[in-house]
Write a protein that holds these residues in place. Structure first.
Motif, PDB file in Angstrom:
ATOM      1  N   THR A  18       0.843  -1.178   0.000  1.00 42.77           N
ATOM      2  CA  THR A  18       0.000   0.000   0.000  1.00 42.77           C
ATOM      3  C   THR A  18       0.884   1.235   0.000  1.00 42.77           C
ATOM      4  O   THR A  18       1.852   1.315   0.747  1.00 42.77           O
ATOM      5  CB  THR A  18      -0.892   0.014   1.260  1.00 42.77           C
ATOM      6  OG1 THR A  18      -1.678  -1.173   1.256  1.00 42.77           O
ATOM      7  CG2 THR A  18      -1.789   1.230   1.282  1.00 42.77           C
ATOM      8  N   LEU A  19       0.538   2.192  -0.865  1.00 40.25           N
ATOM      9  CA  LEU A  19       1.274   3.451  -0.929  1.00 40.25           C
ATOM     10  C   LEU A  19       0.363   4.585  -0.494  1.00 40.25           C
ATOM     11  O   LEU A  19      -0.810   4.636  -0.859  1.00 40.25           O
ATOM     12  CB  LEU A  19       1.744   3.734  -2.357  1.00 40.25           C
ATOM     13  CG  LEU A  19       2.702   2.729  -2.973  1.00 40.25           C
ATOM     14  CD1 LEU A  19       2.942   3.064  -4.435  1.00 40.25           C
ATOM     15  CD2 LEU A  19       4.005   2.714  -2.214  1.00 40.25           C
ATOM     16  N   TYR A  20       0.891   5.503   0.270  1.00 45.08           N
ATOM     17  CA  TYR A  20       0.164   6.685   0.694  1.00 45.08           C
ATOM     18  C   TYR A  20       0.726   7.839  -0.126  1.00 45.08           C
ATOM     19  O   TYR A  20       1.859   8.275   0.098  1.00 45.08           O
ATOM     20  CB  TYR A  20       0.384   6.916   2.193  1.00 45.08           C
ATOM     21  CG  TYR A  20      -0.454   8.018   2.765  1.00 45.08           C
ATOM     22  CD1 TYR A  20      -1.774   7.791   3.112  1.00 45.08           C
ATOM     23  CD2 TYR A  20       0.073   9.288   2.952  1.00 45.08           C
ATOM     24  CE1 TYR A  20      -2.548   8.803   3.648  1.00 45.08           C
ATOM     25  CE2 TYR A  20      -0.691  10.296   3.479  1.00 45.08           C
ATOM     26  CZ  TYR A  20      -1.993  10.057   3.829  1.00 45.08           C
ATOM     27  OH  TYR A  20      -2.762  11.057   4.352  1.00 45.08           O
ATOM     28  N   SER A  22      -0.102  11.607  -2.520  1.00 49.25           N
ATOM     29  CA  SER A  22      -0.991  12.772  -2.597  1.00 49.25           C
ATOM     30  C   SER A  22      -2.003  12.620  -3.734  1.00 49.25           C
ATOM     31  O   SER A  22      -1.749  11.936  -4.733  1.00 49.25           O
ATOM     32  CB  SER A  22      -0.171  14.041  -2.808  1.00 49.25           C
ATOM     33  OG  SER A  22       0.383  14.055  -4.111  1.00 49.25           O
ATOM     34  N   ASN A  23      -3.126  13.299  -3.586  1.00 49.36           N
ATOM     35  CA  ASN A  23      -4.144  13.294  -4.634  1.00 49.36           C
ATOM     36  C   ASN A  23      -3.610  13.891  -5.931  1.00 49.36           C
ATOM     37  O   ASN A  23      -3.971  13.440  -7.021  1.00 49.36           O
ATOM     38  CB  ASN A  23      -5.389  14.057  -4.176  1.00 49.36           C
ATOM     39  CG  ASN A  23      -6.144  13.320  -3.101  1.00 49.36           C
ATOM     40  OD1 ASN A  23      -6.060  12.103  -2.983  1.00 49.36           O
ATOM     41  ND2 ASN A  23      -6.890  14.059  -2.301  1.00 49.36           N
TER      42      ASN A  23
END
Length: 61
Positions: A18-20, A22-23
């Motif tokens: 899972t990567l966090y 930015s939009n």
């Protein structure tokens, strides 16, 4: 840095991460995927592989 979008490869052993991000980055990657008629995942993997190849071929930079 230029990267070459990879063709979808044959099925190889893979794992999920899972990567966090930015939009804004999601939107930019999505636009590239749409432009090249490929998946978001393929764009991200192509970019990562390109960066790793660059690093291997130019370890000081």
């Amino acid at each position: 840095m230029n990267f070459e979008l990879k063709r979808t490869k044959e099925k190889i052993k893979c794992s999920y991460k899972t990567l966090y991000i930015s939009n804004n980055l999601i939107q930019r990657i999505s636009e590239i995927a749409k432009e090249y008629d490929t998946s978001f995942n393929n764009v991200v993997i192509s970019m990562i592989e390109s960066c790793l190849d660059d690093k291997k071929n130019n370890p000081s930079g």
